[in-house]
Design a protein around this motif. Structure first.
Motif, PDB file in Angstrom:
ATOM      1  N   TYR A 142       0.876  -1.174   0.000  1.00 13.44           N
ATOM      2  CA  TYR A 142       0.000   0.000   0.000  1.00 13.44           C
ATOM      3  C   TYR A 142       0.909   1.218   0.000  1.00 13.44           C
ATOM      4  N   THR A 143       0.878   1.990  -1.091  1.00  8.31           N
ATOM      5  CA  THR A 143       1.917   3.010  -1.225  1.00  8.31           C
ATOM      6  C   THR A 143       1.523   4.105  -2.194  1.00  8.31           C
ATOM      7  N   TRP A 144       2.379   5.105  -2.268  1.00  4.28           N
ATOM      8  CA  TRP A 144       2.306   6.209  -3.226  1.00  4.28           C
ATOM      9  C   TRP A 144       3.747   6.616  -3.493  1.00  4.28           C
ATOM     10  N   PRO A 145       4.075   7.145  -4.698  1.00  3.80           N
ATOM     11  CA  PRO A 145       5.476   7.395  -5.025  1.00  3.80           C
ATOM     12  C   PRO A 145       6.058   8.648  -4.361  1.00  3.80           C
ATOM     13  N   THR A 146       6.160   8.583  -3.046  1.00  2.00           N
ATOM     14  CA  THR A 146       6.814   9.609  -2.232  1.00  2.00           C
ATOM     15  C   THR A 146       8.178   9.067  -1.797  1.00  2.00           C
ATOM     16  N   PRO A 147       9.040   9.901  -1.208  1.00  6.07           N
ATOM     17  CA  PRO A 147      10.313   9.358  -0.724  1.00  6.07           C
ATOM     18  C   PRO A 147      10.156   8.160   0.217  1.00  6.07           C
ATOM     19  N   ASN A 148       9.197   8.207   1.124  1.00  4.37           N
ATOM     20  CA  ASN A 148       8.995   7.055   1.992  1.00  4.37           C
ATOM     21  C   ASN A 148       8.377   5.880   1.234  1.00  4.37           C
ATOM     22  N   GLY A 149       7.449   6.179   0.345  1.00  2.00           N
ATOM     23  CA  GLY A 149       6.780   5.106  -0.388  1.00  2.00           C
ATOM     24  C   GLY A 149       7.727   4.292  -1.238  1.00  2.00           C
ATOM     25  N   ILE A 150       8.637   4.967  -1.936  1.00  2.00           N
ATOM     26  CA  ILE A 150       9.504   4.229  -2.852  1.00  2.00           C
ATOM     27  C   ILE A 150      10.577   3.435  -2.117  1.00  2.00           C
ATOM     28  N   LYS A 151      10.793   3.707  -0.837  1.00  2.00           N
ATOM     29  CA  LYS A 151      11.720   2.869  -0.070  1.00  2.00           C
ATOM     30  C   LYS A 151      11.252   1.422  -0.076  1.00  2.00           C
ATOM     31  N   ALA A 152       9.956   1.213   0.077  1.00  2.00           N
ATOM     32  CA  ALA A 152       9.418  -0.139   0.106  1.00  2.00           C
ATOM     33  C   ALA A 152       9.409  -0.778  -1.275  1.00  2.00           C
ATOM     34  N   SER A 153       8.983  -0.022  -2.289  1.00  2.00           N
ATOM     35  CA  SER A 153       8.893  -0.604  -3.635  1.00  2.00           C
ATOM     36  C   SER A 153      10.270  -0.919  -4.202  1.00  2.00           C
ATOM     37  N   ILE A 154      11.255  -0.074  -3.943  1.00  2.00           N
ATOM     38  CA  ILE A 154      12.614  -0.373  -4.399  1.00  2.00           C
ATOM     39  C   ILE A 154      13.129  -1.641  -3.717  1.00  2.00           C
ATOM     40  N   THR A 155      12.885  -1.765  -2.420  1.00  2.00           N
ATOM     41  CA  THR A 155      13.323  -2.958  -1.697  1.00  2.00           C
ATOM     42  C   THR A 155      12.704  -4.218  -2.286  1.00  2.00           C
ATOM     43  N   LEU A 156      11.416  -4.176  -2.566  1.00  4.48           N
ATOM     44  CA  LEU A 156      10.737  -5.327  -3.166  1.00  4.48           C
ATOM     45  C   LEU A 156      11.308  -5.650  -4.545  1.00  4.48           C
ATOM     46  N   GLU A 157      11.560  -4.625  -5.326  1.00  5.45           N
ATOM     47  CA  GLU A 157      12.115  -4.836  -6.666  1.00  5.45           C
ATOM     48  C   GLU A 157      13.536  -5.396  -6.589  1.00  5.45           C
ATOM     49  N   GLU A 158      14.331  -4.887  -5.681  1.00  2.00           N
ATOM     50  CA  GLU A 158      15.702  -5.384  -5.547  1.00  2.00           C
ATOM     51  C   GLU A 158      15.712  -6.866  -5.142  1.00  2.00           C
ATOM     52  N   LEU A 159      14.749  -7.271  -4.331  1.00  2.00           N
ATOM     53  CA  LEU A 159      14.682  -8.665  -3.893  1.00  2.00           C
ATOM     54  C   LEU A 159      14.000  -9.565  -4.912  1.00  2.00           C
ATOM     55  N   GLY A 160      13.425  -8.964  -5.954  1.00  2.00           N
ATOM     56  CA  GLY A 160      12.754  -9.761  -6.969  1.00  2.00           C
ATOM     57  C   GLY A 160      11.503 -10.456  -6.470  1.00  2.00           C
ATOM     58  N   LEU A 161      10.853  -9.862  -5.490  1.00  2.00           N
ATOM     59  CA  LEU A 161       9.659 -10.485  -4.906  1.00  2.00           C
ATOM     60  C   LEU A 161       8.415 -10.092  -5.686  1.00  2.00           C
ATOM     61  N   PRO A 162       7.539 -11.054  -5.962  1.00  2.00           N
ATOM     62  CA  PRO A 162       6.248 -10.687  -6.543  1.00  2.00           C
ATOM     63  C   PRO A 162       5.396  -9.978  -5.490  1.00  2.00           C
ATOM     64  N   TYR A 163       4.670  -8.955  -5.922  1.00  2.00           N
ATOM     65  CA  TYR A 163       3.811  -8.243  -4.977  1.00  2.00           C
ATOM     66  C   TYR A 163       2.701  -7.542  -5.737  1.00  2.00           C
ATOM     67  N   LYS A 164       1.600  -7.357  -5.048  1.00  2.00           N
ATOM     68  CA  LYS A 164       0.482  -6.589  -5.575  1.00  2.00           C
ATOM     69  C   LYS A 164       0.589  -5.168  -5.033  1.00  2.00           C
ATOM     70  N   VAL A 165       0.076  -4.214  -5.811  1.00  2.00           N
ATOM     71  CA  VAL A 165       0.151  -2.805  -5.411  1.00  2.00           C
ATOM     72  C   VAL A 165      -1.246  -2.244  -5.238  1.00  2.00           C
ATOM     73  N   GLU A 166      -1.461  -1.593  -4.129  1.00  2.00           N
ATOM     74  CA  GLU A 166      -2.692  -0.831  -3.881  1.00  2.00           C
ATOM     75  C   GLU A 166      -2.276   0.633  -3.762  1.00  2.00           C
ATOM     76  N   GLY A 167      -2.608   1.428  -4.775  1.00  2.00           N
ATOM     77  CA  GLY A 167      -2.237   2.833  -4.754  1.00  2.00           C
ATOM     78  C   GLY A 167      -3.035   3.608  -3.715  1.00  2.00           C
ATOM     79  N   ILE A 168      -2.334   4.340  -2.870  1.00  2.00           N
ATOM     80  CA  ILE A 168      -2.973   5.148  -1.829  1.00  2.00           C
ATOM     81  C   ILE A 168      -2.638   6.613  -2.114  1.00  2.00           C
ATOM     82  N   ASP A 169      -3.507   7.282  -2.850  1.00  2.00           N
ATOM     83  CA  ASP A 169      -3.283   8.688  -3.195  1.00  2.00           C
ATOM     84  C   ASP A 169      -3.429   9.518  -1.925  1.00  2.00           C
TER      85      ASP A 169
END
Length: 236
Positions: free
Chosen positions: A8-35
């Motif tokens: 659950y995220t939005w592309p803010t500095p804090n939000g992308i910390k989680a998405s980058i981590t998931l991408e670096e680990l190659g983990l599959p994940y679903k995204v729920e955009g939280i505007d």
């Protein structure tokens, strides 16, 4: 690697910390955009995932994890068995990794966040607030600069979640609060190197909003102009 993660995220500095981590680990994940401009993060259903009403947060099956640093630590502790972006607990490098992660969470994020508030979003212009928090952000950048003169990455010889956390904030400063990273050459080089990573290029755009970098820059220019047009509260 199997997982049942919803981010659950939005592309803010804090939000992308989680998405980058998931991408670096190659983990599959679903995204729920939280505007966050719509205050969706304050809705009752989301408060059951993060009682603090902030992004990012994850559900991994039935396990909730909230606060960006906690999400990053959880992901590497559970899934980074090859230590791709983390050091093993108990090592000196792991202590260093944790220290720089806490530096971002307790220092850089809050201070740069306040600089963002006074420069972009405040309802009254405050020269004092703008100067106070921009200067403190620059001081914290100088701390990173000093470290990166002596080490290729914050925790040591390897790129880790400590780098991801700090990078996510530093990269935003030129277009949000107009800090010129050329003042910090080692930090600037570190940012440029991290920007080239494929996982980072994917992670900084989660969820995809369709805005180009120039459109984002224009948005922040307009926000600064709006604040500049306000009365200076320091005069009252």
């Amino acid at each position: 690697m199997s997982s049942n993660i919803t981010l659950y995220t939005w592309p803010t500095p804090n939000g992308i910390k989680a998405s980058i981590t998931l991408e670096e680990l190659g983990l599959p994940y679903k995204v729920e955009g939280i505007d966050i401009s719509s205050n969706r993060q304050k809705e009752e259903w989301f408060l059951k995932i993060n009682p603090n009403g902030r992004i990012p947060a994850i559900l991994d099956g039935s396990q909730r994890v909230f606060e960006s640093g906690a999400v990053m630590q959880y992901l590497v502790e559970k899934y980074d068995t090859d230590r791709k972006i983390s050091y093993a607990p108990g090592t000196p490098e792991h202590v260093e990794q944790t220290s720089w992660l806490m530096f971002q969470m307790g220092g850089l994020g809050p201070m740069q966040g306040q600089a963002n508030h006074f420069r972009l979003f405040a309802g009254v212009r405050s020269d004092y607030g703008i100067k106070r928090y921009t200067d403190e952000t620059k001081r914290l950048f100088s701390v990173l600069e000093s470290r990166l003169k002596d080490s290729p990455y914050l925790a040591g010889s390897k790129y880790t979640i400590a780098d991801i956390a700090n990078f996510s904030w530093v990269r935003a400063a030129p277009i949000t609060i107009e800090i010129d990273l050329s003042e910090f050459p080692s930090l600037n080089k570190w940012v440029d190197n991290i920007e080239q990573r494929a996982a980072v290029q994917k992670g900084v755009d989660v969820p995809q909003t369709g805005r180009t970098q120039e459109q984002k820059a224009e948005l922040f220019r307009n926000l600064r102009a709006k604040v500049d047009a306000l009365d200076n509260s320091d005069k009252h």
